[in-house]
Design a protein around this motif. Structure first.
Motif, PDB file in Angstrom:
ATOM      1  N   CYS A 119      -6.517  -1.027   2.348  1.00  0.00           N
ATOM      2  CA  CYS A 119      -6.581  -2.400   1.847  1.00  0.00           C
ATOM      3  C   CYS A 119      -7.773  -3.178   2.394  1.00  0.00           C
ATOM      4  O   CYS A 119      -8.286  -4.087   1.740  1.00  0.00           O
TER       5      CYS A 119
ATOM      6  N   THR B 288      -5.778 -10.236  -4.888  1.00  0.00           N
ATOM      7  CA  THR B 288      -4.747  -9.196  -4.776  1.00  0.00           C
ATOM      8  C   THR B 288      -5.299  -7.785  -4.973  1.00  0.00           C
ATOM      9  O   THR B 288      -4.540  -6.869  -5.245  1.00  0.00           O
ATOM     10  N   ASP B 289      -6.583  -7.621  -4.794  1.00  0.00           N
ATOM     11  CA  ASP B 289      -7.184  -6.288  -4.884  1.00  0.00           C
ATOM     12  C   ASP B 289      -6.533  -5.340  -3.876  1.00  0.00           C
ATOM     13  O   ASP B 289      -6.342  -4.151  -4.152  1.00  0.00           O
TER      14      ASP B 289
ATOM     15  N   SER C 129       1.644  -5.309  -7.605  1.00  0.00           N
ATOM     16  CA  SER C 129       0.591  -5.118  -8.601  1.00  0.00           C
ATOM     17  C   SER C 129      -0.394  -6.277  -8.524  1.00  0.00           C
ATOM     18  O   SER C 129      -0.047  -7.382  -8.090  1.00  0.00           O
ATOM     19  N   ARG C 130      -1.569  -5.998  -8.982  1.00  0.00           N
ATOM     20  CA  ARG C 130      -2.660  -6.960  -8.914  1.00  0.00           C
ATOM     21  C   ARG C 130      -2.434  -8.129  -9.873  1.00  0.00           C
ATOM     22  O   ARG C 130      -1.930  -7.950 -10.978  1.00  0.00           O
ATOM     23  N   LYS C 131      -2.791  -9.317  -9.415  1.00  0.00           N
ATOM     24  CA  LYS C 131      -2.748 -10.535 -10.219  1.00  0.00           C
ATOM     25  C   LYS C 131      -4.104 -11.221 -10.100  1.00  0.00           C
ATOM     26  O   LYS C 131      -4.907 -10.890  -9.216  1.00  0.00           O
TER      27      LYS C 131
ATOM     28  N   GLU D   1      -3.162  -3.643  -4.973  1.00  0.00           N
ATOM     29  CA  GLU D   1      -3.296  -2.549  -5.934  1.00  0.00           C
ATOM     30  C   GLU D   1      -3.474  -1.181  -5.264  1.00  0.00           C
ATOM     31  O   GLU D   1      -3.027  -0.171  -5.793  1.00  0.00           O
ATOM     32  N   VAL D   2      -4.090  -1.136  -4.093  1.00  0.00           N
ATOM     33  CA  VAL D   2      -4.359   0.147  -3.437  1.00  0.00           C
ATOM     34  C   VAL D   2      -3.346   0.514  -2.361  1.00  0.00           C
ATOM     35  O   VAL D   2      -3.366   1.630  -1.858  1.00  0.00           O
TER      36      VAL D   2
ATOM     37  N   ASP E  95       3.381  -0.515  -0.708  1.00  0.00           N
ATOM     38  CA  ASP E  95       3.803  -1.834  -1.201  1.00  0.00           C
ATOM     39  C   ASP E  95       4.321  -2.738  -0.075  1.00  0.00           C
ATOM     40  O   ASP E  95       5.417  -3.286  -0.146  1.00  0.00           O
TER      41      ASP E  95
ATOM     42  N   GLU F  15     -10.954  -3.507   0.327  1.00  0.00           N
ATOM     43  CA  GLU F  15     -10.673  -4.063  -0.994  1.00  0.00           C
ATOM     44  C   GLU F  15     -10.578  -5.582  -0.993  1.00  0.00           C
ATOM     45  O   GLU F  15     -10.609  -6.202  -2.053  1.00  0.00           O
TER      46      GLU F  15
END
Length: 115
Positions: A46, A15-16, A83-85, A19-20, A24, A49
């Motif tokens: 994205c 999920t990098d 958000s990143r997980k 985050e960027v 969304d 990443e």
């Protein structure tokens, strides 16, 4: 143009990229992410990443109509992720493995163990 998540995301789900993303536009399934093509603003931040290199522009050969359809269909069905997980536990082993399409879970909110 939009960006598309392709097969290598299946069973990795890093999920990098989420985050960027400034808008969304990522949505989360049990073992893959997708991008909503109508929400993507084509910025491309994205792409670099993604450790799995699973995100491509829709005008690249890997972004077939099939993958664009998968992204559109499941972005309308799965919950948004902003958000990143942590990636799936076997992500590093699954990264780069071919022929994962039959392992795509269409269920949202299901853990890898249940898939």
């Amino acid at each position: 143009m939009t960006f598309v998540v392709t097969e290598n995301c299946i069973k990795c789900k890093y999920t990098d990229c989420v985050e960027v993303c400034p808008v969304d536009c990522f949505y989360e399934g049990a073992n893959m992410l997708v991008i909503h093509p109508d929400e993507c603003i084509d910025c491309g931040v994205c792409v670099p990443e993604c450790p799995a290199e699973a995100i491509v522009a829709d005008n690249e050969p890997a972004a077939t109509d099939f993958w664009l359809g998968i992204n559109r269909r499941y972005a309308d069905a799965w919950p948004n992720i902003a958000s990143r997980k942590a990636p799936l536990p076997s992500a590093d082993l699954q990264n780069g493995r071919a022929d994962k399409i039959c392992e795509l879970s269409t269920c949202p909110g299901v853990t890898e163990e249940a898939v």
